[in-house]
Design a protein around this motif. Structure first.
Motif, PDB file in Angstrom:
ATOM      1  N   LEU A   1       0.828  -1.198   0.000  1.00 21.44           N
ATOM      2  CA  LEU A   1       0.000   0.000   0.000  1.00 21.44           C
ATOM      3  C   LEU A   1       0.865   1.252   0.000  1.00 21.44           C
ATOM      4  O   LEU A   1       0.603   2.206  -0.745  1.00 21.44           O
ATOM      5  N   LYS A   2       1.923   1.249   0.800  1.00 19.52           N
ATOM      6  CA  LYS A   2       2.785   2.430   0.901  1.00 19.52           C
ATOM      7  C   LYS A   2       3.456   2.735  -0.431  1.00 19.52           C
ATOM      8  O   LYS A   2       3.478   3.885  -0.887  1.00 19.52           O
ATOM      9  N   ARG A   3       3.987   1.705  -1.087  1.00 21.04           N
ATOM     10  CA  ARG A   3       4.679   1.924  -2.357  1.00 21.04           C
ATOM     11  C   ARG A   3       3.699   2.340  -3.451  1.00 21.04           C
ATOM     12  O   ARG A   3       3.994   3.213  -4.269  1.00 21.04           O
ATOM     13  N   LEU A   4       2.529   1.715  -3.473  1.00 17.42           N
ATOM     14  CA  LEU A   4       1.537   2.057  -4.489  1.00 17.42           C
ATOM     15  C   LEU A   4       1.045   3.488  -4.297  1.00 17.42           C
ATOM     16  O   LEU A   4       0.915   4.251  -5.272  1.00 17.42           O
ATOM     17  N   ARG A   5       0.802   3.872  -3.046  1.00 12.83           N
ATOM     18  CA  ARG A   5       0.352   5.241  -2.762  1.00 12.83           C
ATOM     19  C   ARG A   5       1.411   6.260  -3.211  1.00 12.83           C
ATOM     20  O   ARG A   5       1.085   7.276  -3.835  1.00 12.83           O
ATOM     21  N   ALA A   6       2.676   5.966  -2.926  1.00 15.16           N
ATOM     22  CA  ALA A   6       3.752   6.890  -3.289  1.00 15.16           C
ATOM     23  C   ALA A   6       3.870   7.010  -4.802  1.00 15.16           C
ATOM     24  O   ALA A   6       4.045   8.113  -5.345  1.00 15.16           O
ATOM     25  N   LEU A   7       3.765   5.883  -5.507  1.00 15.31           N
ATOM     26  CA  LEU A   7       3.880   5.920  -6.963  1.00 15.31           C
ATOM     27  C   LEU A   7       2.756   6.742  -7.585  1.00 15.31           C
ATOM     28  O   LEU A   7       2.985   7.574  -8.465  1.00 15.31           O
ATOM     29  N   LEU A   8       1.534   6.532  -7.116  1.00 19.80           N
ATOM     30  CA  LEU A   8       0.400   7.272  -7.666  1.00 19.80           C
ATOM     31  C   LEU A   8       0.483   8.757  -7.322  1.00 19.80           C
ATOM     32  O   LEU A   8       0.087   9.603  -8.128  1.00 19.80           O
TER      33      LEU A   8
ATOM     34  N   VAL B   1      -1.851  11.068  -9.765  1.00 23.88           N
ATOM     35  CA  VAL B   1      -3.078  10.326 -10.089  1.00 23.88           C
ATOM     36  C   VAL B   1      -4.137  10.631  -9.036  1.00 23.88           C
ATOM     37  O   VAL B   1      -3.941  10.388  -7.841  1.00 23.88           O
ATOM     38  N   GLY B   2      -5.273  11.158  -9.482  1.00 23.95           N
ATOM     39  CA  GLY B   2      -6.374  11.451  -8.562  1.00 23.95           C
ATOM     40  C   GLY B   2      -7.588  10.573  -8.789  1.00 23.95           C
ATOM     41  O   GLY B   2      -8.514  10.563  -7.980  1.00 23.95           O
ATOM     42  N   ARG B   3      -7.588   9.823  -9.909  1.00 20.04           N
ATOM     43  CA  ARG B   3      -8.720   8.940 -10.235  1.00 20.04           C
ATOM     44  C   ARG B   3      -8.162   7.591 -10.653  1.00 20.04           C
ATOM     45  O   ARG B   3      -7.296   7.528 -11.537  1.00 20.04           O
ATOM     46  N   VAL B   4      -8.654   6.530 -10.009  1.00 16.22           N
ATOM     47  CA  VAL B   4      -8.198   5.196 -10.389  1.00 16.22           C
ATOM     48  C   VAL B   4      -9.383   4.280 -10.639  1.00 16.22           C
ATOM     49  O   VAL B   4     -10.404   4.349  -9.962  1.00 16.22           O
ATOM     50  N   GLU B   5      -9.228   3.453 -11.630  1.00 18.28           N
ATOM     51  CA  GLU B   5     -10.094   2.306 -11.853  1.00 18.28           C
ATOM     52  C   GLU B   5      -9.359   1.121 -11.239  1.00 18.28           C
ATOM     53  O   GLU B   5      -8.161   0.918 -11.507  1.00 18.28           O
ATOM     54  N   ILE B   6     -10.033   0.348 -10.386  1.00 23.48           N
ATOM     55  CA  ILE B   6      -9.381  -0.781  -9.730  1.00 23.48           C
ATOM     56  C   ILE B   6      -9.964  -2.073 -10.275  1.00 23.48           C
ATOM     57  O   ILE B   6     -11.175  -2.331 -10.163  1.00 23.48           O
ATOM     58  N   LEU B   7      -9.122  -2.881 -10.884  1.00 23.68           N
ATOM     59  CA  LEU B   7      -9.489  -4.205 -11.375  1.00 23.68           C
ATOM     60  C   LEU B   7      -8.806  -5.239 -10.503  1.00 23.68           C
ATOM     61  O   LEU B   7      -7.720  -4.990  -9.960  1.00 23.68           O
ATOM     62  N   LYS B   8      -9.415  -6.400 -10.368  1.00 29.20           N
ATOM     63  CA  LYS B   8      -8.736  -7.405  -9.559  1.00 29.20           C
ATOM     64  C   LYS B   8      -9.133  -8.808  -9.977  1.00 29.20           C
ATOM     65  O   LYS B   8     -10.266  -9.069 -10.391  1.00 29.20           O
TER      66      LYS B   8
ATOM     67  N   LEU C   1      -5.974   9.539  -2.751  1.00 26.77           N
ATOM     68  CA  LEU C   1      -5.553  10.078  -4.039  1.00 26.77           C
ATOM     69  C   LEU C   1      -5.757  11.588  -4.133  1.00 26.77           C
ATOM     70  O   LEU C   1      -6.704  12.137  -3.590  1.00 26.77           O
ATOM     71  N   ALA C   2      -4.860  12.233  -4.870  1.00 28.40           N
ATOM     72  CA  ALA C   2      -4.984  13.661  -5.155  1.00 28.40           C
ATOM     73  C   ALA C   2      -4.192  13.938  -6.429  1.00 28.40           C
ATOM     74  O   ALA C   2      -3.038  13.537  -6.549  1.00 28.40           O
ATOM     75  N   GLY C   3      -4.830  14.600  -7.364  1.00 35.09           N
ATOM     76  CA  GLY C   3      -4.146  14.893  -8.622  1.00 35.09           C
ATOM     77  C   GLY C   3      -5.135  14.985  -9.755  1.00 35.09           C
ATOM     78  O   GLY C   3      -6.335  14.743  -9.584  1.00 35.09           O
ATOM     79  N   ASP C   4      -4.613  15.306 -10.943  1.00 34.44           N
ATOM     80  CA  ASP C   4      -5.485  15.510 -12.099  1.00 34.44           C
ATOM     81  C   ASP C   4      -5.326  14.412 -13.149  1.00 34.44           C
ATOM     82  O   ASP C   4      -5.868  14.528 -14.253  1.00 34.44           O
ATOM     83  N   GLN C   5      -4.588  13.349 -12.817  1.00 34.65           N
ATOM     84  CA  GLN C   5      -4.370  12.266 -13.768  1.00 34.65           C
ATOM     85  C   GLN C   5      -5.203  11.037 -13.384  1.00 34.65           C
ATOM     86  O   GLN C   5      -5.667  10.908 -12.248  1.00 34.65           O
TER      87      GLN C   5
END
Length: 394
Positions: A333-340, A345-352, A368-372
């Motif tokens: 979670l920490k690494r994914l949050r940092a990368l986004l 990235v402020g909007r994500v589609e999550i597939l699993k 999330l916060a951002g315009d990507q």
């Protein structure tokens, strides 16, 4: 609704109530009920009319404009076949030479009406008196009363020996509670009766739940899974002379029909994550035709139990969605949050697939916060939990 309420809807007063209900359906239920009562419609008739109007509104997605003249129950609408699927099935039956068809457990008549439109004489059997009466009314509303008739009774007692074909859509909800039945042995008619039909009638089709265990597919039957615009809607068993091959995935998308076939037993080759990820249509996955799709895309899977495909080049296919993989990281979670965060990235589609994580909870935890925008795929690679960050393929 009961038979008396249904009969009331069939009177001139009931028709007027239905017209009034149609005009106010889709809004606040209390306001709609008050509007009908203020127009002098009795409370009981108003409630029945509003229920029908709302069901007809919901049914438009399945049946198109014809829904406006149909009579429906909630359970019947949920189990009814979409018109585009029923019409395809009817055409296949007609092309196979079926001229008379028994529809055992015809419900509201969606499949029977499609067969009648295709020129087949249909004899429907329905155990529930209200549903049988509605199916008869639906045949009349469609102008098909001479081609589709309904008997209220036990489907297992119907003489199928004089039929060219039989279609059976066993009830998969409990009477009274409406709860889904997942064990086919508890269907109505019973599963052993349903699977024995193929030995009695040369052209037999059985509609089943998309989650049917492959082990329950009768020997020699063709099992087909059907999706409409990405939604898996049903499975069917084509038996006897109708069985062409072991497995079929039928994808109806944007008004076109696409089919992928195979044995359902092949295994896709395993390899690393590559530049492009393909997310197969659910009909392909449920039909166990991922290996056949992989062969057309020169693709591999990264884990033997996960149905994501990976390839070096993008391709347009109706059987899968293609994403470009930009990042691969062991799930953290920490690494994914940092990368986004770094990517704004402020909007994500999550597939699993193969992950126990709850997408909405992960979305909150990512903060999330951002315009990507990006797609995050939660999966396993060689057994290890992995997160893939993706974007649409060019």
């Amino acid at each position: 609704m009961d038979l008396d309420q249904f009969a009331a809807l069939r009177t001139p007063e009931g028709s007027a109530a239905l017209d009034a209900a149609t005009r106010v359906a889709g809004g606040d239920p209390l306001t709609a009920a008050a509007a009908l009562r203020s127009a002098g419609v009795p409370a009981g008739l108003a409630a029945a009319a509003l229920t029908q109007a709302e069901l007809r509104r919901r049914a438009t997605g399945k049946f198109g404009p014809e829904a406006a003249g149909m009579f429906l129950t909630r359970a019947g609408l949920e189990q009814a076949t979409r018109r585009v699927v029923a019409d395809r099935r009817a055409a296949r039956l007609r092309d196979a030479g079926v001229r008379t068809l028994a529809d055992l457990g015809c419900g509201l008549g969606a499949d029977a009406l499609a067969a009648a439109r295709a020129g087949i004489r249909v004899y429907g059997v329905e155990a529930d008196p209200l549903t049988a009466a509605m199916a008869t009314a639906n045949a009349g509303a469609a102008g098909l009363a001479d081609s589709f008739t309904v008997a209220c009774g036990d489907a297992t007692a119907f003489d199928v020996s004089r039929m060219d074909g039989v279609f059976c859509d066993p009830a998969r909800r409990s009477t009274g509670t409406g709860r889904r039945i997942f064990d086919p042995r508890s269907y109505s008619p019973p599963w052993d009766f349903v699977t024995a039909l193929a030995a009695r009638v040369p052209h037999t089709v059985v509609k089943v739940a998309p989650g049917l265990d492959h082990a329950l597919i009768p020997a020699g039957a063709e099992a087909e899974w059907v999706s409409v615009d990405g939604d898996l809607v049903e499975a069917a068993l084509w038996c006897g002379r109708l069985a062409d091959l072991p497995r079929r995935a039928t994808v109806l998308r944007d008004g076109r029909v696409h089919q992928l076939t195979g044995s359902g037993t092949e295994e896709a080759p395993v390899g690393p994550v590559r530049r492009y990820l393909y997310d197969p249509d659910p009909a392909v996955v449920r039909a166990h035709l991922v290996a056949e799709l992989a062969a057309t895309l020169d693709a591999t899977i990264a884990d033997p139990s996960i149905a994501y495909l990976y390839a070096d080049t993008p391709a347009v296919t109706p059987f899968a969605r293609c994403l470009e993989v930009t990042d691969v990281l062991p799930f953290s979670l920490k690494r994914l949050r940092a990368l986004l965060r770094d990517r704004r990235v402020g909007r994500v589609e999550i597939l699993k697939r193969g992950s126990a994580l709850e997408p909405e909870r992960l979305r909150r935890d990512l903060r999330l916060a951002g315009d990507q925008a990006a797609s995050v795929v939660l999966t396993r690679v060689a057994g290890a939990p992995t997160a893939l960050v993706c974007r649409p393929a060019g």
